[in-house]
Design a protein around this motif. Sequence first.
Motif, mmCIF file in Angstrom:
data_model
loop_
_atom_site.group_PDB
_atom_site.id
_atom_site.type_symbol
_atom_site.label_atom_id
_atom_site.label_comp_id
_atom_site.label_asym_id
_atom_site.label_seq_id
_atom_site.Cartn_x
_atom_site.Cartn_y
_atom_site.Cartn_z
ATOM 1 N N MET A 1 0.838 -1.177 0.000
ATOM 2 C CA MET A 1 0.000 0.000 0.000
ATOM 3 C C MET A 1 0.885 1.243 0.000
ATOM 4 S SD MET A 1 -3.109 0.805 2.521
ATOM 5 C CE MET A 1 -2.593 1.938 3.742
ATOM 6 N N ASN A 2 0.547 2.178 -0.836
ATOM 7 C CA ASN A 2 1.328 3.400 -0.950
ATOM 8 C C ASN A 2 0.592 4.521 -0.216
ATOM 9 O OD1 ASN A 2 3.084 5.358 -1.691
ATOM 10 N ND2 ASN A 2 2.575 5.317 -3.858
ATOM 11 N N SER A 3 1.101 4.935 0.883
ATOM 12 C CA SER A 3 0.439 5.990 1.641
ATOM 13 C C SER A 3 1.292 7.254 1.621
ATOM 14 C CB SER A 3 0.193 5.543 3.081
ATOM 15 O OG SER A 3 1.442 5.339 3.729
ATOM 16 N N LEU A 4 0.626 8.348 1.686
ATOM 17 C CA LEU A 4 1.325 9.639 1.745
ATOM 18 C C LEU A 4 1.629 9.979 3.197
ATOM 19 C CD1 LEU A 4 -0.631 11.868 -0.788
ATOM 20 C CD2 LEU A 4 1.662 11.000 -1.034
ATOM 21 N N THR A 5 2.871 10.240 3.435
ATOM 22 C CA THR A 5 3.233 10.710 4.771
ATOM 23 C C THR A 5 2.909 12.191 4.825
ATOM 24 O OG1 THR A 5 5.478 11.249 4.108
ATOM 25 C CG2 THR A 5 5.086 9.000 4.917
ATOM 26 N N PRO A 6 2.796 12.753 6.000
ATOM 27 C CA PRO A 6 2.503 14.198 6.087
ATOM 28 C C PRO A 6 3.509 15.050 5.330
ATOM 29 C CG PRO A 6 2.186 13.181 8.217
ATOM 30 C CD PRO A 6 2.776 12.124 7.317
ATOM 31 N N LEU A 7 4.780 14.661 5.334
ATOM 32 C CA LEU A 7 5.789 15.441 4.620
ATOM 33 C C LEU A 7 5.557 15.374 3.117
ATOM 34 C CD1 LEU A 7 8.325 17.154 4.642
ATOM 35 C CD2 LEU A 7 9.669 15.050 4.620
ATOM 36 N N LYS A 8 5.262 14.177 2.582
ATOM 37 C CA LYS A 8 4.983 14.033 1.153
ATOM 38 C C LYS A 8 3.736 14.813 0.766
ATOM 39 C CE LYS A 8 7.025 9.477 0.412
ATOM 40 N NZ LYS A 8 6.722 8.075 0.067
ATOM 41 N N LEU A 9 2.720 14.772 1.614
ATOM 42 C CA LEU A 9 1.487 15.506 1.344
ATOM 43 C C LEU A 9 1.741 17.005 1.279
ATOM 44 C CD1 LEU A 9 -1.580 15.427 0.958
ATOM 45 C CD2 LEU A 9 -1.803 15.584 3.431
ATOM 46 N N ILE A 10 2.526 17.510 2.198
ATOM 47 C CA ILE A 10 2.860 18.942 2.206
ATOM 48 C C ILE A 10 3.638 19.316 0.948
ATOM 49 C CG2 ILE A 10 4.246 20.708 3.374
ATOM 50 C CD1 ILE A 10 3.357 19.405 6.017
ATOM 51 N N LEU A 11 4.586 18.455 0.538
ATOM 52 C CA LEU A 11 5.362 18.735 -0.674
ATOM 53 C C LEU A 11 4.484 18.716 -1.923
ATOM 54 C CD1 LEU A 11 8.658 16.769 0.026
ATOM 55 C CD2 LEU A 11 8.338 19.241 -0.036
ATOM 56 N N VAL A 12 3.551 17.754 -2.008
ATOM 57 C CA VAL A 12 2.646 17.689 -3.154
ATOM 58 C C VAL A 12 1.749 18.930 -3.190
ATOM 59 C CG1 VAL A 12 0.670 16.448 -4.111
ATOM 60 C CG2 VAL A 12 2.683 15.179 -3.371
ATOM 61 N N LEU A 13 1.203 19.323 -2.048
ATOM 62 C CA LEU A 13 0.351 20.514 -1.998
ATOM 63 C C LEU A 13 1.137 21.770 -2.354
ATOM 64 C CD1 LEU A 13 -1.832 19.793 1.155
ATOM 65 C CD2 LEU A 13 -2.527 19.698 -1.245
ATOM 66 N N PHE A 14 2.376 21.870 -1.892
ATOM 67 C CA PHE A 14 3.216 23.020 -2.214
ATOM 68 C C PHE A 14 3.493 23.065 -3.716
ATOM 69 C CE2 PHE A 14 7.431 24.926 -2.859
ATOM 70 C CZ PHE A 14 7.172 26.194 -2.369
ATOM 71 N N ALA A 15 3.794 21.915 -4.325
ATOM 72 C CA ALA A 15 4.061 21.852 -5.762
ATOM 73 C C ALA A 15 2.812 22.235 -6.558
ATOM 74 C CB ALA A 15 4.542 20.462 -6.155
ATOM 75 N N CYS A 16 1.639 21.769 -6.117
ATOM 76 C CA CYS A 16 0.389 22.130 -6.798
ATOM 77 C C CYS A 16 0.123 23.631 -6.701
ATOM 78 C CB CYS A 16 -0.779 21.352 -6.197
ATOM 79 S SG CYS A 16 -0.761 19.601 -6.595
ATOM 80 N N GLY A 17 0.329 24.189 -5.529
ATOM 81 C CA GLY A 17 0.134 25.625 -5.350
ATOM 82 C C GLY A 17 1.090 26.436 -6.195
ATOM 83 N N LEU A 18 2.346 25.996 -6.264
ATOM 84 C CA LEU A 18 3.352 26.696 -7.063
ATOM 85 C C LEU A 18 2.995 26.635 -8.551
ATOM 86 C CD1 LEU A 18 6.037 28.204 -7.048
ATOM 87 C CD2 LEU A 18 7.175 25.996 -7.258
ATOM 88 N N CYS A 19 2.571 25.469 -9.017
ATOM 89 C CA CYS A 19 2.171 25.329 -10.423
ATOM 90 C C CYS A 19 0.956 26.204 -10.732
ATOM 91 C CB CYS A 19 1.862 23.867 -10.743
ATOM 92 S SG CYS A 19 3.341 22.830 -10.799
ATOM 93 N N GLY A 20 -0.001 26.252 -9.836
ATOM 94 C CA GLY A 20 -1.175 27.090 -10.034
ATOM 95 C C GLY A 20 -0.818 28.564 -10.076
ATOM 96 N N ALA A 21 0.075 28.981 -9.187
ATOM 97 C CA ALA A 21 0.496 30.379 -9.161
ATOM 98 C C ALA A 21 1.240 30.753 -10.439
ATOM 99 C CB ALA A 21 1.356 30.647 -7.937
ATOM 100 N N LEU A 22 2.122 29.882 -10.884
ATOM 101 C CA LEU A 22 2.874 30.160 -12.117
ATOM 102 C C LEU A 22 1.948 30.166 -13.330
ATOM 103 C CD1 LEU A 22 6.138 28.097 -11.531
ATOM 104 C CD2 LEU A 22 5.878 30.574 -11.508
ATOM 105 N N GLY A 23 0.985 29.249 -13.371
ATOM 106 C CA GLY A 23 0.026 29.233 -14.466
ATOM 107 C C GLY A 23 -0.831 30.489 -14.487
ATOM 108 N N GLY A 24 -1.271 30.948 -13.313
ATOM 109 C CA GLY A 24 -2.051 32.183 -13.222
ATOM 110 C C GLY A 24 -1.251 33.397 -13.648
#
Length: 100
Positions: A1-24
């Motif tokens: 089972m592949n689970s997201l640790t809190p650190l991985k989740l934070i990194l994924v959310l940060f990357a998504c936010g950064l991509c959204g900001a750059l796209g905007g």
Amino acid sequence: MNSLTPLKLILVLFACGLCGALGGYYAASFSPIPAQIAVVDVSALVMKAVEKNATQTEDDAKALTARVKATTDKLVQRGIVVLDAQSVLNAPEEAYVSIE
């Protein structure tokens, strides 16, 4: 089972936010900014009114002034600066206000 640790989740959310900001930012840099200035050609309005009715009365002039004021008041409430066409050197066609 592949689970997201809190650190991985934070990194994924940060990357998504950064991509959204750059796209905007990219989309906004190519979007035209609408003019926040409206131009009213009072002289043309008066000439048009005089051409239609050579016996222009003072009441007609007051009615025209009231229509101009009512139209421009709506624009001012939206934060748009209204200028007389005689003081404008150049403006896009959509900046000119038509008053019926």
